[in-house]
Scaffold this motif. Structure first.
Motif, PDB file in Angstrom:
ATOM      1  N   PHE A  56       0.831  -1.197   0.000  1.00  0.00           N
ATOM      2  CA  PHE A  56       0.000   0.000   0.000  1.00  0.00           C
ATOM      3  C   PHE A  56       0.872   1.257   0.000  1.00  0.00           C
ATOM      4  O   PHE A  56       1.882   1.333   0.715  1.00  0.00           O
ATOM      5  CB  PHE A  56      -0.935   0.010   1.213  1.00  0.00           C
ATOM      6  CG  PHE A  56      -1.960  -1.073   1.185  1.00  0.00           C
ATOM      7  CD1 PHE A  56      -3.058  -0.984   0.346  1.00  0.00           C
ATOM      8  CD2 PHE A  56      -1.822  -2.199   1.989  1.00  0.00           C
ATOM      9  CE1 PHE A  56      -4.024  -1.987   0.322  1.00  0.00           C
ATOM     10  CE2 PHE A  56      -2.782  -3.201   1.966  1.00  0.00           C
ATOM     11  CZ  PHE A  56      -3.881  -3.106   1.121  1.00  0.00           C
ATOM     12  N   TRP A  57       0.457   2.206  -0.773  1.00  0.00           N
ATOM     13  CA  TRP A  57       1.201   3.460  -0.883  1.00  0.00           C
ATOM     14  C   TRP A  57       1.259   4.186   0.463  1.00  0.00           C
ATOM     15  O   TRP A  57       2.300   4.750   0.829  1.00  0.00           O
ATOM     16  CB  TRP A  57       0.548   4.337  -1.951  1.00  0.00           C
ATOM     17  CG  TRP A  57       1.042   5.748  -1.959  1.00  0.00           C
ATOM     18  CD1 TRP A  57       0.415   6.842  -1.457  1.00  0.00           C
ATOM     19  CD2 TRP A  57       2.287   6.211  -2.487  1.00  0.00           C
ATOM     20  NE1 TRP A  57       1.169   7.967  -1.637  1.00  0.00           N
ATOM     21  CE2 TRP A  57       2.350   7.609  -2.267  1.00  0.00           C
ATOM     22  CE3 TRP A  57       3.371   5.581  -3.112  1.00  0.00           C
ATOM     23  CZ2 TRP A  57       3.419   8.387  -2.664  1.00  0.00           C
ATOM     24  CZ3 TRP A  57       4.447   6.359  -3.508  1.00  0.00           C
ATOM     25  CH2 TRP A  57       4.479   7.740  -3.288  1.00  0.00           C
ATOM     26  N   THR A  58       0.170   4.175   1.172  1.00  0.00           N
ATOM     27  CA  THR A  58       0.101   4.934   2.424  1.00  0.00           C
ATOM     28  C   THR A  58       0.981   4.352   3.526  1.00  0.00           C
ATOM     29  O   THR A  58       1.345   5.058   4.474  1.00  0.00           O
ATOM     30  CB  THR A  58      -1.355   4.994   2.926  1.00  0.00           C
ATOM     31  OG1 THR A  58      -1.884   3.662   3.021  1.00  0.00           O
ATOM     32  CG2 THR A  58      -2.217   5.807   1.975  1.00  0.00           C
ATOM     33  N   SER A  59       1.315   3.092   3.417  1.00  0.00           N
ATOM     34  CA  SER A  59       2.087   2.453   4.486  1.00  0.00           C
ATOM     35  C   SER A  59       3.468   1.966   4.035  1.00  0.00           C
ATOM     36  O   SER A  59       4.167   1.316   4.815  1.00  0.00           O
ATOM     37  CB  SER A  59       1.297   1.262   5.060  1.00  0.00           C
ATOM     38  OG  SER A  59       1.054   0.293   4.037  1.00  0.00           O
ATOM     39  N   CYS A  60       3.857   2.250   2.804  1.00  0.00           N
ATOM     40  CA  CYS A  60       5.178   1.761   2.345  1.00  0.00           C
ATOM     41  C   CYS A  60       6.299   2.543   3.033  1.00  0.00           C
ATOM     42  O   CYS A  60       6.130   3.706   3.414  1.00  0.00           O
ATOM     43  CB  CYS A  60       5.295   1.849   0.824  1.00  0.00           C
ATOM     44  SG  CYS A  60       5.578   3.499   0.180  1.00  0.00           S
ATOM     45  N   ARG A  61       7.429   1.886   3.200  1.00  0.00           N
ATOM     46  CA  ARG A  61       8.593   2.489   3.856  1.00  0.00           C
ATOM     47  C   ARG A  61       9.745   2.580   2.868  1.00  0.00           C
ATOM     48  O   ARG A  61      10.003   1.638   2.119  1.00  0.00           O
ATOM     49  CB  ARG A  61       9.020   1.640   5.068  1.00  0.00           C
ATOM     50  CG  ARG A  61       7.970   1.598   6.178  1.00  0.00           C
ATOM     51  CD  ARG A  61       8.351   0.634   7.306  1.00  0.00           C
ATOM     52  NE  ARG A  61       8.302  -0.763   6.870  1.00  0.00           N
ATOM     53  CZ  ARG A  61       9.358  -1.494   6.567  1.00  0.00           C
ATOM     54  NH1 ARG A  61      10.573  -0.972   6.641  1.00  0.00           N
ATOM     55  NH2 ARG A  61       9.222  -2.742   6.215  1.00  0.00           N
ATOM     56  N   HIS A  62      10.444   3.715   2.876  1.00  0.00           N
ATOM     57  CA  HIS A  62      11.514   3.873   1.889  1.00  0.00           C
ATOM     58  C   HIS A  62      12.675   2.919   2.227  1.00  0.00           C
ATOM     59  O   HIS A  62      13.066   2.778   3.396  1.00  0.00           O
ATOM     60  CB  HIS A  62      11.984   5.330   1.811  1.00  0.00           C
ATOM     61  CG  HIS A  62      12.880   5.748   2.934  1.00  0.00           C
ATOM     62  ND1 HIS A  62      12.408   6.291   4.116  1.00  0.00           N
ATOM     63  CD2 HIS A  62      14.235   5.707   3.041  1.00  0.00           C
ATOM     64  CE1 HIS A  62      13.436   6.568   4.894  1.00  0.00           C
ATOM     65  NE2 HIS A  62      14.553   6.225   4.273  1.00  0.00           N
ATOM     66  N   ALA A  63      13.197   2.259   1.191  1.00  0.00           N
ATOM     67  CA  ALA A  63      14.314   1.307   1.349  1.00  0.00           C
ATOM     68  C   ALA A  63      15.658   1.965   1.055  1.00  0.00           C
ATOM     69  O   ALA A  63      16.663   1.662   1.701  1.00  0.00           O
ATOM     70  CB  ALA A  63      14.104   0.106   0.425  1.00  0.00           C
ATOM     71  N   VAL A  64      15.683   2.868   0.083  1.00  0.00           N
ATOM     72  CA  VAL A  64      16.919   3.557  -0.274  1.00  0.00           C
ATOM     73  C   VAL A  64      16.561   4.833  -1.017  1.00  0.00           C
ATOM     74  O   VAL A  64      15.567   4.885  -1.748  1.00  0.00           O
ATOM     75  CB  VAL A  64      17.834   2.650  -1.141  1.00  0.00           C
ATOM     76  CG1 VAL A  64      17.158   2.287  -2.460  1.00  0.00           C
ATOM     77  CG2 VAL A  64      19.188   3.292  -1.388  1.00  0.00           C
ATOM     78  N   LYS A  65      17.343   5.885  -0.810  1.00  0.00           N
ATOM     79  CA  LYS A  65      17.150   7.158  -1.486  1.00  0.00           C
ATOM     80  C   LYS A  65      18.430   7.553  -2.215  1.00  0.00           C
ATOM     81  O   LYS A  65      19.520   7.086  -1.877  1.00  0.00           O
ATOM     82  CB  LYS A  65      16.779   8.256  -0.478  1.00  0.00           C
ATOM     83  CG  LYS A  65      15.390   8.155   0.100  1.00  0.00           C
ATOM     84  CD  LYS A  65      15.073   9.391   0.953  1.00  0.00           C
ATOM     85  CE  LYS A  65      13.636   9.379   1.436  1.00  0.00           C
ATOM     86  NZ  LYS A  65      13.298  10.616   2.197  1.00  0.00           N
ATOM     87  N   THR A  66      18.268   8.436  -3.209  1.00  0.00           N
ATOM     88  CA  THR A  66      19.460   8.899  -3.942  1.00  0.00           C
ATOM     89  C   THR A  66      20.375   9.712  -3.039  1.00  0.00           C
ATOM     90  O   THR A  66      21.583   9.797  -3.305  1.00  0.00           O
ATOM     91  CB  THR A  66      19.043   9.743  -5.160  1.00  0.00           C
ATOM     92  OG1 THR A  66      18.130  10.777  -4.738  1.00  0.00           O
ATOM     93  CG2 THR A  66      18.382   8.897  -6.223  1.00  0.00           C
ATOM     94  N   ASN A  67      19.843  10.305  -2.011  1.00  0.00           N
ATOM     95  CA  ASN A  67      20.674  11.071  -1.077  1.00  0.00           C
ATOM     96  C   ASN A  67      20.922  10.328   0.239  1.00  0.00           C
ATOM     97  O   ASN A  67      21.533  10.870   1.163  1.00  0.00           O
ATOM     98  CB  ASN A  67      20.041  12.434  -0.781  1.00  0.00           C
ATOM     99  CG  ASN A  67      18.667  12.329  -0.127  1.00  0.00           C
ATOM    100  OD1 ASN A  67      18.066  11.247  -0.100  1.00  0.00           O
ATOM    101  ND2 ASN A  67      18.168  13.442   0.408  1.00  0.00           N
ATOM    102  N   GLU A  68      20.439   9.076   0.316  1.00  0.00           N
ATOM    103  CA  GLU A  68      20.650   8.253   1.512  1.00  0.00           C
ATOM    104  C   GLU A  68      20.899   6.800   1.099  1.00  0.00           C
ATOM    105  O   GLU A  68      19.980   5.985   1.030  1.00  0.00           O
ATOM    106  CB  GLU A  68      19.433   8.320   2.454  1.00  0.00           C
ATOM    107  CG  GLU A  68      19.166   9.683   3.058  1.00  0.00           C
ATOM    108  CD  GLU A  68      17.945   9.671   3.977  1.00  0.00           C
ATOM    109  OE1 GLU A  68      17.461   8.552   4.299  1.00  0.00           O
ATOM    110  OE2 GLU A  68      17.472  10.760   4.351  1.00  0.00           O
TER     111      GLU A  68
END
Length: 357
Positions: A56-68
């Motif tokens: 679900f979009w509302t509950s997804c958690r970021h796994a990796v970011k371009t700045n992290e």
């Protein structure tokens, strides 16, 4: 399940699905890695991008970011701002790695995301390629083999471009032929590759896709065909106009350079070698002459000398006794001739000395 799809569709509309283009369903084997390209609109070039994990979009958690970056190395992300594509990679896949979102972060507003699903299996994937990243050469052909076990229409597409199915077609001006070459394998052949053909493509069979990244580069291998056409490398205005012409021109220049190899370079080492040989022979000749002179001088000295041999015989003199006989010896010089040396005859005198007691 239908309700979930409806919810995903509504969230996609609300979150700007038009802003990101990706593949939707990918089959991959457990324990392997997979890279997913996410194409975004040019207006988001300088925005932060990230991979969000969850159904679900509302509950997804970021796994990796371009700045992290992810310190564990499980997830990787890179952003090609020139092509407006950021790529996410999931390593060491398990059955828990199935639902993800490609997301562009929006400042002072809701982020834009697009959902994709990974079908992780312990057996053979429903659709796979031999290599997810391949290399082709300008002006040549390349064939991609797509293995499948599912049914449906086969396609070879470029990300956010047109697709080629069973009949020959064209992608970015390059001829593409897709057909079934053998059971459970269909091939896509791209002819006359150009540098602009580099980028992300995908095989599709039914509703499953597999992304493939194609790199098109110059072939550095020299072939007779390439050399034979280099006479056309320079345009009529006397300038090199394309990278291909420059490479061909360089091949000819190198060939001419090898053909005009200056022989003067060999003169110096040859001259040094000849001088060394002459000096060695001269020294050997001088030493040999000195040895012969010494031998002749020694022989001459021995021949010219007069040699006298003396023989001394000592006899005991006893008082004559009655009945004994006394024998007296007479000494006479004897002459003995030595072999002639250089026409002269050497006289040698022998003397015998007898003492009587």
């Amino acid at each position: 399940m239908a309700a979930h799809l409806i919810v995903l569709f509504l969230f996609s509309v609300l979150k700007g699905v038009h802003s990101i283009t990706i593949v939707s369903k990918v089959s991959v084997k457990a324990g392997k890695s997979i890279s997913i390209p996410c194409l975004y609109h040019y207006q988001y070039t300088d925005h932060v991008k990230y991979l969000c994990k969850g159904y679900f979009w509302t509950s997804c958690r970021h796994a990796v970011k371009t700045n992290e970056p992810d310190p564990s190395g499980k997830y990787l992300i890179s952003d090609d701002k020139k092509q407006q594509i950021f790529t996410v990679t999931v390593n060491h896949l398990t059955n828990q790695n199935t639902h993800y979102w490609c997301v562009v972060e929006i400042n002072n507003g809701p982020d834009h995301g697009q959902y994709f699903q990974l079908l992780v299996t312990n057996g053979t994937p429903s659709l796979y390629v031999d290599h997810q990243r391949i290399t082709g050469y300008i002006g040549e052909n390349i064939t991609i083999r797509c293995h499948h076990s599912n049914s449906g229409e086969m396609k070879w597409c470029r990300l956010d471009r047109n697709c080629v199915t069973g009949s020959p077609g064209s992608i970015d001006g390059t001829t593409v032929t897709a057909h079934m070459s053998e059971p459970n394998v269909f091939t896509a052949t791209m002819s006359g590759l150009k540098s602009e053909n580099s980028g992300w493509y995908w095989c599709a069979k039914g509703d499953i896709q597999i992304p493939v990244y194609l790199t098109v580069t110059e072939n550095t291998t020299t072939t007779p065909t390439t050399i034979s056409i280099t006479s056309h490398a320079v345009a009529g205005n006397g300038k090199i106009t394309t990278m291909e012409q420059w490479n061909n021109f360089t091949i000819v220049e190198n060939k001419q350079h090898r053909a005009s190899f200056p022989p003067k370079i060999l003169i110096i080492p040859l001259s040094v070698l000849i001088v060394i040989v002459i000096v060695v022979l001269f020294i050997w000749f001088i030493l040999r002459h000195i040895e012969q002179s010494k031998a002749e001088s020694s022989a001459t000295a021995m021949v010219g000398e007069e040699v006298t041999y003396s023989e001394v015989i000592t006899k005991k003199k006893c008082s004559p006794k009655a009945g004994d006989k006394v024998t007296y010896s007479e000494v006479r010089p004897k002459k003995k001739r030595l072999p002639k040396a250089e026409g002269k005859e050497t006289e040698v005198t022998y003397s015998v000395l007898a003492n009587l007691y």
